[in-house]
Design a protein around this motif. Structure first.
Motif, PDB file in Angstrom:
ATOM      1  N   UNK A   1      -6.266   6.784  -5.733  1.00  0.00           N
ATOM      2  CA  UNK A   1      -6.195   5.324  -5.530  1.00  0.00           C
ATOM      3  C   UNK A   1      -7.040   4.959  -4.315  1.00  0.00           C
ATOM      4  N   UNK A   2      -8.340   5.115  -4.459  1.00  0.00           N
ATOM      5  CA  UNK A   2      -9.235   4.859  -3.340  1.00  0.00           C
ATOM      6  C   UNK A   2      -9.193   3.382  -2.947  1.00  0.00           C
TER       7      UNK A   2
ATOM      8  N   UNK B   1      -8.835  -2.971  13.255  1.00  0.00           N
ATOM      9  CA  UNK B   1      -9.459  -3.194  11.965  1.00  0.00           C
ATOM     10  C   UNK B   1     -10.438  -2.073  11.653  1.00  0.00           C
ATOM     11  N   UNK B   2     -10.487  -1.708  10.385  1.00  0.00           N
ATOM     12  CA  UNK B   2     -11.462  -0.719   9.925  1.00  0.00           C
ATOM     13  C   UNK B   2     -11.956  -1.138   8.550  1.00  0.00           C
ATOM     14  N   UNK B   3     -13.212  -0.896   8.305  1.00  0.00           N
ATOM     15  CA  UNK B   3     -13.814  -1.160   6.998  1.00  0.00           C
ATOM     16  C   UNK B   3     -13.868   0.156   6.242  1.00  0.00           C
ATOM     17  N   UNK B   4     -13.383   0.153   5.011  1.00  0.00           N
ATOM     18  CA  UNK B   4     -13.215   1.391   4.254  1.00  0.00           C
ATOM     19  C   UNK B   4     -14.028   1.317   2.959  1.00  0.00           C
ATOM     20  N   UNK B   5     -14.707   2.414   2.606  1.00  0.00           N
ATOM     21  CA  UNK B   5     -15.487   2.454   1.362  1.00  0.00           C
ATOM     22  C   UNK B   5     -14.884   3.385   0.316  1.00  0.00           C
ATOM     23  N   UNK B   6     -13.632   3.785   0.523  1.00  0.00           N
ATOM     24  CA  UNK B   6     -12.963   4.692  -0.398  1.00  0.00           C
ATOM     25  C   UNK B   6     -12.759   6.067   0.183  1.00  0.00           C
ATOM     26  N   UNK B   7     -13.743   6.517   0.968  1.00  0.00           N
ATOM     27  CA  UNK B   7     -13.647   7.840   1.589  1.00  0.00           C
ATOM     28  C   UNK B   7     -13.937   7.803   3.088  1.00  0.00           C
TER      29      UNK B   7
ATOM     30  N   UNK C   1      -5.408  10.074   2.255  1.00  0.00           N
ATOM     31  CA  UNK C   1      -4.227  10.193   1.405  1.00  0.00           C
ATOM     32  C   UNK C   1      -4.348   9.371   0.137  1.00  0.00           C
ATOM     33  N   UNK C   2      -4.857   8.143   0.260  1.00  0.00           N
ATOM     34  CA  UNK C   2      -5.032   7.298  -0.917  1.00  0.00           C
ATOM     35  C   UNK C   2      -6.084   7.876  -1.853  1.00  0.00           C
TER      36      UNK C   2
END
Length: 837
Positions: free
Chosen positions: A106-107, A40-46, A100-101
C-alpha cells in the motif's frame, strides 16, 4: 486532570453507562507534556523528502486560551524542532512508516503531515497523528519559504523520482496571522466588507495575503464568507521581522467585523530568548565581545564570528561578521600589517576576566587562540621574509602563460609540517577551482586573446574573431551611453570613458553563465538546446570592447550595486528576452521570489531587497485594440503622440528603467496622431511606402516616450536600448524568411537597410529630446545594434519549437537563444550601472 477526576470519569462510563455501548471500552494512554509541532515530508511511495517544520496556534485567544480552531496562525521554522530532532523524526517515524506501507503493498504518494509532541522530559519527538495534506495555516508559511518549483517537485513524487530532488528554502522565518470573523469558531456573520487589502500587501514585498473565505459583492468589494477569512503572511530575516511585517500589514486592513490573535509566534520568540542566553561558551562570548566594543549585542553566532570579533578589535580594521565563515578566513585577515598581537592579548584578557567565568572555558580558549596565533606568526614570517621567493599573488610564468600548481603550499621549502594547517591563510586570492579552470582552458584553447580576471589575477585564454567593417552610422558609446566617469577594467586607451560598443566577440572557454538546466524560467521558444539545436558554441562568445575589458558578470556584486533598488524592463518581447537573461544569471547567485501579478512581472531578491520587474508596452505609447472584421484580433491603434499610462503609473516606483521597442511595428496596426489615423499596415500592397511611414512613426513614439519620462520629473536612470537587429533572409517573418545556418559570429555586422533606418530614427529622436531636457533627467543610450549585428548565429530560428522545425510556423530570427547574446547585453548594462549608480 487529577487522579480522582480520572476515577470518576471511568466510573461514569463503565459503571453508570454514561455513553452507552460507546463507553464500554476504555483506552489508557500515556500523558505527554511538551510542545506540539508539525513536520512535513513528501513521499513518492518509497522515498521521503523532508520539508521544513512549522508550528501553529490552535486556540482562539491570546495566551492559548479559549476553544480549539483550525489554526489562528503559524510560523516556520519551528525552533523546537532542531536539525537533530528533524533527523530523528525522519529516521524513527517517517521512513519506517513509508517502508512499512510499501512492504504491505500500500505505497503512499503525497504529503505526509506528522503531528508531533516534543516531550518535555526526554526532549524527543513522539507521533500524535498523521494527516495527508500540507495543513492550514502551516501551508502558507511553507510556501513563502519554498524557493524550488513546487510543481516539478510534486511531479517527481508522482513519478517516484524524489531520490534525485533537493529543495531550496529561503533563510529566515515566515509567519502567518489568521484574521477570522467575529464569533468564530462559533456562529458568525457573513457578508461584512473588508477594505485596504491591496494597500496592506504594499507594506513590504515580503507580505502576502492568502484568501480563505472571501468573495466580491455587487460593488466589487471584498466580503467575508467564512470563519477563518484571511492569512496575513510575511517573511523576514528572523521571526521578529516576519512578525512585525505581518502585524504592520494587519494594521492597514479595515475590517471591524474581524479579529485576530496578537501573540502569534510567542513560542518561537521564547526559544530565541533562551538560545540567546544559553549555548556553548564561545557562542556567548562572540555576543558579549561584540557588545563590549560596539555597545550592542551581536546577533549572528558562530566560531567564525567569535574569532572575527577578536581579530577585529586587535587590529584597526573592520571584519564582516558572518557566522558561516570558517575561522581560518578570519585568521588570514589577521596577516594584514595593521594587526597587533598586543591588542589581541589585551582583548583576550578583558574578555576572559569579564565574561568567561568557567575555568574550563578559559583553558579551551587558551588552547584555541594559542594554535591560531602560532599559525599566524609562522605564516607572517614566510610572507614577510619569503625565503623561497614565491609570489603568492599570482601564478604566472615569465612567458605570460598561466601555469597550474595543485599543491600551492608544497612550494614552501622546509615547511611540510605546518603548511597544511595554515594553508587557508595563504590562499584567499586564488582558489583551486580557479586553477583547475585555467588548466582546462590552457589544455584545449590556444592563446589568442585573453580576459584578465581581477578576482584571481589569472589569465583566462580565449579565441577571438576579428570583426572588421564597423558601421560608421553607429552611436559613439562614450557620447550617449553615459557621461564621463571613472574608468573601469583595464583600459587600453587614455580616455577616461571606455567605449563599450566598439569591439569584437571573443570565445570564452569558461562557457555560459548558466544553462537551460540551471535556470527554470527560460521561455521554451528561446531554449534552443531544449528544442534540439545541435551546436553549442553560440553560448560561449562574449563581447569585448577594444578599449577595456568587461569582467565576467558577478551576480553578487550586481545585487549589492542594486541593493534596495528596482530595475524595470519596459517594452516588447526583446525586453523580456533581456530580463530573462539577467534573471538566469542572478539565479546562480540567489533564487528570487516571484512577486508578479497581472500588471507586471516582478522578481524579488531577498538578500539585497533588489527587484527585477517587467512591464509590457510593445510600442511605448498608448494603444487600443481595433475592433474590425477585416483585421486580426491582435491589430491595434497606436497613438504615437500619447504616453502609455502603463509606464507612467509605475514610473516613480522604479530606480532604473530600460526601454525596448521596435519589432511590433511590423504587425498589423493603425497609427494615430491627434486621434486621427495617419498611416498603418494591413496588407503587403505598397509595402515600401508603408515601411517608410512606419519607420517615421517609430521615431515619433521614441520621442513621445522619452519626453514623457523627462517631463514626469523622473529622478531615476532611464536607458534606451537600441534596436535589436533581426536576421531574416529570403523574406520577412511573415513571408517565409529564415535565419542563415551559421555557428559563429560574422566577420562584420550584418544589418539590413530597415534595421539601419529604425536605428537612425531611435538615435535622432533620442538626441533631440536630450538636447531639449533642462531638468537634469538622466537619459542614457545603450547601443547594442552594431554588436548584435555580428550574431546572426544567435537566433532561435527553427529551434524555437516543433512547429518551426516542421515548417508549420515562422522561424524566429528576432529573439535570441538563451544562454546567448542577451547575456552580453547584461554585462554591458552592468558596466553602465557601475558608472551611474
Amino acid at each position: 486532570m487529577t487522579l480522582e477526576e480520572a476515577y470518576e470519569a471511568i466510573d461514569s462510563m463503565l459503571v453508570n453507562d454514561a455513553f452507552g455501548s460507546a463507553g464500554s471500552r476504555v483506552v489508557v494512554e500515556e500523558f505527554l507534556e511538551g510542545e506540539e509541532a508539525s513536520f512535513f515530508a513528501l513521499v513518492d511511495g518509497e522515498n521521503a523528502l523532508p520539508l521544513e517544520s512549522a508550528q501553529d496556534h490552535k486556540r482562539v485567544g491570546d495566551g492559548d486560551t479559549g476553544p480549539n480552531t483550525g489554526g489562528m496562525g503559524a510560523y516556520s521554522p519551528a525552533p523546537v524542532l532542531t536539525r537533530e530532532l528533524q533527523s530523528v523524526v525522519m529516521e524513527s517515524i517517517i521512513l519506517p512508516t513509508v517502508k512499512g506501507m510499501a512492504a504491505e503493498g500500500c505505497k503512499f504518494v503525497g504529503v505526509l503531515y506528522a503531528g508531533l509532541m516534543i516531550e518535555k522530559k526526554s526532549g524527543l519527538p513522539k507521533l500524535i497523528e498523521y494527516n495527508v495534506r500540507f495543513g492550514d495555516p502551516e501551508c502558507q508559511v511553507l510556501m513563502m519559504r519554498l524557493e524550488s518549483d513546487l510543481a516539478r517537485v510534486l511531479l517527481a513524487a508522482c513519478k517516484g523520482e524524489l531520490n534525485n530532488v533537493t529543495l531550496q528554502w529561503s533563510p529566515g522565518s515566515a509567519m502567518v496571522v489568521v484574521m477570522a470573523s467575529k464569533g468564530y469558531p462559533g456562529a458568525y456573520e457573513k457578508g461584512s466588507v473588508i477594505r485596504n487589502l491591496e494597500e496592506a500587501e504594499l507594506v513590504s514585498p515580503m507580505v502576502k495575503i492568502f484568501h480563505a473565505g472571501t468573495a466580491f459583492d455587487s460593488n466589487s468589494n471584498f466580503i467575508a464568507t467564512g470563519g477563518r477569512v484571511l492569512g496575513i503572511t510575511a517573511k523576514g530575516k528572523d521571526i521578529d521581522e516576519a512578525r512585525d511585517l505581518a502585524y504592520d500589514a494587519i494594521d492597514v486592513i479595515d475590517w471591524p467585523e474581524g479579529f485576530f490573535r496578537r501573540d502569534i509566534g510567542w513560542r518561537a520568540l521564547r526559544h530565541k530568548e533562551v538560545a540567546h542566553h544559553r549555548g556553548p561558551p564561545f557562542l556567548r562570548t562572540s555576543q558579549v565581545l561584540h557588545k563590549e566594543f560596539h555597545g550592542e549585542p551581536h546577533r549572528q553566532l558562530g566560531l567564525g564570528s567569535f574569532l572575527g570579533s577578536l581579530l577585529e578589535h586587535a587590529g584597526s580594521f573592520s571584519l564582516p561578521h558572518r557566522p558561516w565563515e570558517p575561522p581560518w578566513e578570519a585568521a588570514a585577515l589577521a596577516l594584514r600589517p595593521e594587526f597587533s598581537l598586543a591588542k589581541l592579548v589585551q582583548v583576550l584578557a578583558k574578555v576572559s576576566r569579564n565574561y568567561l567565568f568557567s575555568e574550563f572555558t578559559r583553558q579551551c580558549l587558551k588552547i584555541m587562540v594559542g594554535s591560531i596565533v602560532s599559525c599566524i606568526m609562522i605564516a607572517s614570517l614566510f610572507i614577510n621574509y619569503n625565503p623561497t621567493g614565491f609570489n603568492f599573488n599570482s601564478i604566472v610564468s615569465e612567458q605570460g602563460q598561466a601555469t597550474v600548481q595543485h599543491d600551492l603550499f608544497s612550494l614552501v621549502a622546509g615547511a611540510p609540517a605546518f603548511a597544511p594547517a595554515c594553508a587557508p591563510a595563504f590562499a584567499p586570492a586564488l582558489s583551486f577551482d580557479d586553477l583547475q579552470e585555467v588548466e582546462s582552458a590552457n589544455s584545449s584553447v590556444p592563446m589568442d586573446g585573453y580576459y584578465d580576471s581581477k578576482e584571481t589575477d589569472v589569465l583566462v585564454p580565449s579565441v577571438s574573431v576579428d570583426n572588421s567593417g564597423q558601421n560608421s552610422s553607429r552611436v559613439d558609446g562614450g557620447a550617449l551611453s553615459s557621461p564621463p566617469s571613472k574608468g573601469y577594467g583595464k583600459s587600453k586607451s587614455k580616455s577616461k570613458v571606455c567605449d563599450l560598443y566598439t569591439g569584437k566577440w571573443v570565445y570564452d572557454p569558461a562557457g555560459p553563465l548558466y544553462t537551460s538546466h540551471t535556470c527554470p524560467i527560460i521561455v521554451q521558444s528561446q531554449n534552443c538546446q531544449g528544442n534540439g539545436r545541435p551546436d553549442k558554441d553560440y553560448e560561449n562568445w562574449r563581447w569585448r570592447p577594444n578599449q577595456c575589458e568587461i569582467p565576467r558578470f558577478d551576480g553578487r556584486k550586481f545585487l549589492e550595486l542594486m541593493r534596495g533598488k528596482t530595475l524595470a524592463f519596459v517594452g516588447d518581447s526583446l525586453a523580456r528576452n533581456q530580463m530573462d537573461s539577467l534573471l538566469c544569471i542572478l539565479w546562480q547567485t540567489e533564487v528570487p521570489i516571484n512577486r508578479g501579478n497581472h500588471q507586471m512581472d516582478k522578481w524579488y531578491f531577498q538578500s539585497t531587497s533588489t527587484t527585477i520587474a517587467r512591464v509590457w508596452s510593445a510600442w511605448l505609447v498608448h494603444n487600443t485594440p481595433i475592433s474590425s472584421s477585416s483585421s486580426s484580433s491582435r491589430a491595434v491603434n497606436v497613438h504615437i503622440d500619447t504616453p502609455d499610462s502603463t509606464i507612467t503609473n509605475f514610473l516613480h516606483s522604479f530606480d532604473v528603467l530600460l526601454l525596448s521597442s521596435g519589432h511590433w511595428f511590423s504587425a498589423e496596426s493603425s497609427y494615430l496622431l491627434n486621434n486621427t489615423i495617419v498611416g498603418g499596415r494591413f496588407s503587403h500592397a505598397n509595402k515600401a511606402k508603408k515601411r517608410k511611414d512606419i519607420i517615421k512613426f517609430y521615431g515619433m513614439t521614441i520621442r513621445t516616450a522619452i519626453t514623457t519620462i523627462a517631463d514626469f520629473n523622473y529622478t531615476g536612470l532611464t536607458i534606451l536600448r537600441s534596436y535589436s537587429p533581426e536576421h531574416y533572409e529570403g523574406g520577412d517573418w511573415d513571408t517565409g524568411g529564415s535565419c542563415k545556418k551559421v555557428n559563429k559570429p560574422a566577420r562584420k555586422s550584418v544589418r539590413s537597410g530597415y534595421v539601419n533606418e529604425m536605428y537612425k530614427q531611435q538615435v535622432e529622436n533620442f538626441e533631440s529630446v536630450v538636447r531639449k531636457v533642462k531638468n537634469g533627467a538622466k537619459l542614457r543610450f545603450m547601443d547594442i545594434t552594431d554588436m548584435s549585428g555580428y550574431r546572426n548565429d544567435g537566433h532561435a530560428g527553427i529551434y524555437s519549437g516543433k512547429k518551426a522545425r516542421k515548417k508549420k510556423a515562422a522561424e524566429d530570427c528576432v529573439h535570441w537563444c538563451m544562454p546567448g547574446i542577451a547575456d552580453s547585453w547584461n554585462e554591458v548594462l552592468f558596466e553602465i550601472l557601475k558608472r551611474e549608480l
